[in-house]
Design a protein around this motif. Structure first.
Motif, PDB file in Angstrom:
ATOM      1  N   ILE A   1      17.815   2.935   6.235  1.00 40.87           N
ATOM      2  CA  ILE A   1      17.300   1.667   6.763  1.00 40.87           C
ATOM      3  C   ILE A   1      15.986   1.869   7.495  1.00 40.87           C
ATOM      4  N   GLY A   2      15.899   2.933   8.302  1.00 38.71           N
ATOM      5  CA  GLY A   2      14.681   3.177   9.064  1.00 38.71           C
ATOM      6  C   GLY A   2      13.468   3.389   8.172  1.00 38.71           C
TER       7      GLY A   2
ATOM      8  N   ALA B   1      13.125   2.388   5.059  1.00 37.92           N
ATOM      9  CA  ALA B   1      12.840   1.123   4.356  1.00 37.92           C
ATOM     10  C   ALA B   1      12.126   0.138   5.275  1.00 37.92           C
ATOM     11  N   ALA B   2      12.528   0.081   6.532  1.00 38.85           N
ATOM     12  CA  ALA B   2      11.876  -0.812   7.494  1.00 38.85           C
ATOM     13  C   ALA B   2      10.437  -0.385   7.736  1.00 38.85           C
ATOM     14  N   THR B   3      10.194   0.911   7.840  1.00 46.71           N
ATOM     15  CA  THR B   3       8.832   1.418   8.020  1.00 46.71           C
ATOM     16  C   THR B   3       7.973   1.071   6.821  1.00 46.71           C
ATOM     17  N   LEU B   4       8.506   1.271   5.619  1.00 44.07           N
ATOM     18  CA  LEU B   4       7.771   0.935   4.408  1.00 44.07           C
ATOM     19  C   LEU B   4       7.414  -0.549   4.389  1.00 44.07           C
ATOM     20  N   ALA B   5       8.368  -1.421   4.697  1.00 48.29           N
ATOM     21  CA  ALA B   5       8.119  -2.869   4.684  1.00 48.29           C
ATOM     22  C   ALA B   5       7.089  -3.261   5.743  1.00 48.29           C
ATOM     23  N   THR B   6       7.151  -2.637   6.913  1.00 45.09           N
ATOM     24  CA  THR B   6       6.200  -2.935   7.991  1.00 45.09           C
ATOM     25  C   THR B   6       4.792  -2.516   7.590  1.00 45.09           C
TER      26      THR B   6
ATOM     27  N   SER C   1      23.459   0.052  -3.321  1.00 51.70           N
ATOM     28  CA  SER C   1      24.472  -0.016  -2.283  1.00 51.70           C
ATOM     29  C   SER C   1      23.880  -0.200  -0.897  1.00 51.70           C
ATOM     30  N   GLY C   2      22.965  -1.144  -0.772  1.00 54.22           N
ATOM     31  CA  GLY C   2      22.347  -1.376   0.527  1.00 54.22           C
ATOM     32  C   GLY C   2      22.692  -2.737   1.097  1.00 54.22           C
TER      33      GLY C   2
ATOM     34  N   LEU D   1      10.350   4.069  -1.735  1.00 53.58           N
ATOM     35  CA  LEU D   1      10.476   5.220  -0.857  1.00 53.58           C
ATOM     36  C   LEU D   1      10.265   6.497  -1.662  1.00 53.58           C
ATOM     37  N   SER D   2       9.730   7.511  -1.023  1.00 50.76           N
ATOM     38  CA  SER D   2       9.575   8.789  -1.713  1.00 50.76           C
ATOM     39  C   SER D   2      10.961   9.401  -1.933  1.00 50.76           C
ATOM     40  N   SER D   3      11.020  10.400  -2.750  1.00 46.86           N
ATOM     41  CA  SER D   3      12.309  11.029  -3.050  1.00 46.86           C
ATOM     42  C   SER D   3      12.891  11.745  -1.835  1.00 46.86           C
TER      43      SER D   3
END
Length: 92
Positions: A47-48, A50-55, A73-74, A40-42
């Motif tokens: 969660i949203g 991270a989910a977008t990145l994975a998709t 801590s996720g 993820l960028s800084s």
């Protein structure tokens, strides 16, 4: 991402990604495994994001079989009373 990329045995050239996939990727090999690294960028977190990145990653690279989500801590809710936690393997 720099630290993870430094652990690669071999770096590969960049590959084309799908339109609207704005993530930065590092491609390489560790052992006999081809690897795609992203983060993820800084300015993004949660969660949203991270989910977008994975998709988007899965959309651009259909052949990916296994994904590791590494964070601080996720926890991801996967089923009622069941959580994915640090060290769990996730099949994308």
């Amino acid at each position: 991402m720099v630290a993870a990329a430094a652990k690669l045995d071999l770096r590969h050239e960049e590959m084309p990604v799908k339109q609207y996939d704005y993530n930065a990727y590092v491609f390489g090999q560790t052992g006999s495994h081809d690897v795609v690294i992203t983060c993820l960028s800084s300015r993004e977190y949660g969660i949203g994001a991270a989910a977008t990145l994975a998709t988007q990653l899965k959309s651009s690279f259909h052949a990916i079989l296994l994904g590791f989500m590494v964070g601080i801590s996720g926890v991801i809710h996967s089923e009622p009373n069941r959580y994915l936690q640090w060290g769990d393997r996730v099949r994308l």
